[in-house]
Design a protein around this motif. Structure first.
Motif, PDB file in Angstrom:
ATOM      1  N   LEU A 258       0.797  -1.061  -0.159  1.00  0.00           N
ATOM      2  CA  LEU A 258       0.013   0.183   0.007  1.00  0.00           C
ATOM      3  C   LEU A 258       0.813   1.150   0.051  1.00  0.00           C
ATOM      4  O   LEU A 258       2.104   1.209   0.400  1.00  0.00           O
ATOM      5  N   SER A 259       0.295   2.316  -0.556  1.00  0.00           N
ATOM      6  CA  SER A 259       0.877   3.645  -0.326  1.00  0.00           C
ATOM      7  C   SER A 259       1.044   4.115   1.221  1.00  0.00           C
ATOM      8  O   SER A 259       0.308   3.503   2.071  1.00  0.00           O
ATOM      9  N   THR A 261      -0.027   6.635   2.526  1.00  0.00           N
ATOM     10  CA  THR A 261      -1.049   7.336   3.009  1.00  0.00           C
ATOM     11  C   THR A 261      -2.246   6.197   3.284  1.00  0.00           C
ATOM     12  O   THR A 261      -2.915   6.085   4.561  1.00  0.00           O
ATOM     13  N   ASP A 262      -2.376   5.305   2.483  1.00  0.00           N
ATOM     14  CA  ASP A 262      -3.212   4.049   2.581  1.00  0.00           C
ATOM     15  C   ASP A 262      -2.946   3.276   3.847  1.00  0.00           C
ATOM     16  O   ASP A 262      -3.998   2.938   4.429  1.00  0.00           O
ATOM     17  N   ALA A 265      -3.880   5.152   6.864  1.00  0.00           N
ATOM     18  CA  ALA A 265      -5.297   5.174   7.192  1.00  0.00           C
ATOM     19  C   ALA A 265      -5.556   3.846   7.947  1.00  0.00           C
ATOM     20  O   ALA A 265      -6.482   3.655   8.694  1.00  0.00           O
ATOM     21  N   LEU A 266      -5.296   2.745   7.328  1.00  0.00           N
ATOM     22  CA  LEU A 266      -5.625   1.384   7.691  1.00  0.00           C
ATOM     23  C   LEU A 266      -5.047   1.017   9.097  1.00  0.00           C
ATOM     24  O   LEU A 266      -6.035   0.521   9.840  1.00  0.00           O
ATOM     25  N   GLU A 279     -10.402  -5.833   5.789  1.00  0.00           N
ATOM     26  CA  GLU A 279      -9.159  -4.788   6.026  1.00  0.00           C
ATOM     27  C   GLU A 279      -8.403  -5.135   6.875  1.00  0.00           C
ATOM     28  O   GLU A 279      -7.254  -4.924   7.014  1.00  0.00           O
ATOM     29  N   HIS A 286      -0.073  -5.905   4.286  1.00  0.00           N
ATOM     30  CA  HIS A 286       0.986  -5.105   4.077  1.00  0.00           C
ATOM     31  C   HIS A 286       1.879  -4.860   5.172  1.00  0.00           C
ATOM     32  O   HIS A 286       3.060  -4.941   4.747  1.00  0.00           O
TER      33      HIS A 286
END
Length: 468
Positions: A258-259, A261-262, A265-266, A279, A286
């Motif tokens: 993931l980036s 940012t993502d 957020a997760l 999720e 990740h």
């Protein structure tokens, strides 16, 4: 009388059996490299006598008590501790009598091979365990355990263990490992970094665990960058106590890349307890890629062993906690699941990813072709439910044609049952020698090559792969 046949697990056909026997004689006494296991470092730190035969062989070994439980014998009667501190049997002799009365349940299982090997080779028993011999065998083992030569460190040395890895959470202070190091004993007992409690949003107490990780490292683990720095610090701390590997027990083999940012957020959702099941799996995936990046930095070998529906029985989990015999294999995808991680680091020659599976159908279809292509990927041995003569043979049959021997990492015993360690390695060495003997007998491998491969499978590959 002996409890074990001398030619056990060798081929029936005389010529091939003779080749297997000769191969085995060259590796039978090789030192044991045990790089992936769950023995208690406290045993080696304190070096105290094991309390009694039941606490050595029965109550800590889910291979043993799950079989008995499946036949209606309660875990309480076997001395397995309850999570609520409720009453369980504490009389080792009573537990042993119950075990001995039901020893027939283990006929034909790998557990029977391991137990009989320990009874005969470690404790010098020639009397089979049964209801009639329960007290006799209990007394014999108990008498042995009172002697200095049966203390944990003495057994470690008698078993010819060159190196053994235990497995600890990042929240563990590694106090027992510190005691071992400070004692001056030369036994090589190292730790392994098992971050599940702080990378799995579905692990009980996840947010509190992450907060504790921050307290241990002086990092603000309430934010993504501080959380990653905390992992790096704990991995460095584990390396101070000999760690050469990390170990990841995720439900699936899913990886993500993931980036920032993502991912952040997760992570925030995971801390707040608002992740959906998908999720949570994405976050675990990740984190496998993040751990792979960290391995490139610090050199820790990375192990993934997915494919277990852990703690399948909710009532048993509630009453007794984790690791009580109710982890069940499930179908697992590797080709698509590992692609994000392999796209990131799979071609790195300085990174090693060892993959285990509980899904045998993936050996020839997915895992062997992947390991036969990606420089970073190696196959862990037949494991857990397949840590058996038949499982080991199937593993070699389904992986060798595509991955060869040298994209595998030998054998590891993955056990909490200390006295089963030499037994398990003996089984693996016999099965591998039988497999090699068949290749020699059918003209697919020169005999001199078979001797070299036997040594590699028994010793060198594990030592090399785990950097021990």
């Amino acid at each position: 009388m002996t409890l074990l046949a001398s030619d056990r697990l060798f081929p029936v056909e005389p010529q091939t059996r003779g080749i297997a026997r000769e191969l085995y004689q060259t590796v039978a006494d090789k030192p044991i490299i045990s790089p992936h296991g769950h023995t208690d470092p406290r045993w080696y730190a304190e070096n105290k006598p094991f309390p009694d035969p039941a606490q050595l062989f029965i109550t800590p070994d889910h291979y043993v008590f799950r079989m008995l439980f499946s036949q209606g014998i309660s875990l309480e009667s076997l001395g397995v501790p309850r999570s609520d501190g409720g009453e369980t049997e504490t009389d080792g002799r009573k537990i042993w009598r119950l075990f001995a009365e039901n020893y027939h349940l283990f006929r034909g299982t790998p557990s029977r091979l391991w137990l009989d090997h320990a009874f005969q080779d470690v404790f010098g028993m020639a009397t089979p365990v049964s209801k009639a011999t329960a007290d006799q065998t209990y007394d014999h083992i108990a008498d042995c355990l009172a002697k200095p030569e049966f203390l944990p460190r003495a057994l470690f040395e008698r078993f010819n263990i060159e190196a053994i890895s235990t497995t600890e959470s990042p929240l563990d202070d590694l106090g027992w490992h510190r005691m071992i190091r400070d004692s001056g004993w030369t036994g090589n007992v190292v730790t392994a970094y098992r971050p599940d409690p702080v990378v799995d949003p579905e692990f009980e107490g996840f947010a509190a665990n992450v907060e504790k990780l921050g307290a241990l490292t002086g990092e603000d683990t309430g934010n993504w960058e501080g959380y990653l720095r905390a992992h790096r610090k704990r991995r460095a701390y584990f390396k101070e106590f000999g760690a050469t590997s990390s170990d990841h027990g995720h439900p699936s083999a899913r990886t993500e890349n993931l980036s920032t940012t993502d991912a952040a957020a997760l992570f925030a959702k995971a801390l707040s307890g608002t992740c959906s099941a998908d999720e949570a799996d994405a976050f675990r995936g990740h984190m496998l890629t993040e751990m792979a990046r960290m391995s490139l930095e610090d050199g820790l070998v990375m192990q993934i062993h997915p494919g277990s529906h852990r703690n399948h029985s909710a009532p048993v989990m509630a009453a007794f906690g984790r690791d009580k015999g109710f982890d069940i294999p499930v179908r697992t995808d590797y080709v698509r699941a590992l692609k994000p991680l392999l796209d990131e680091v799979g071609l790195e020659r300085d990174f090693t990813l060892i993959v285990f599976t509980l899904d045998e159908t993936s050996y020839a279809r997915e895992l062997a072709p992947l390991a036969g292509a990606y420089p970073a990927l190696k196959l862990g041995p037949a494991w857990w439910f397949h840590d058996s003569p038949e499982g080991m043979r199937r593993f070699r049959e389904m992986t060798t044609e595509t991955a060869g021997f040298y994209n595998t990492v030998g054998f590891n015993d993955d056990t909490r049952a200390f006295c089963s360690i030499p037994a398990r390695h003996d089984v693996a060495r016999r099965v591998d020698c039988a497999f090699l003997a068949a290749l020699v007998a059918t003209g697919r491998l020169a005999e001199e090559e078979a001797y070299e491969v036997a040594n590699d499978l028994a010793y060198r590959l594990a030592k090399q792969a785990y950097r021990l």
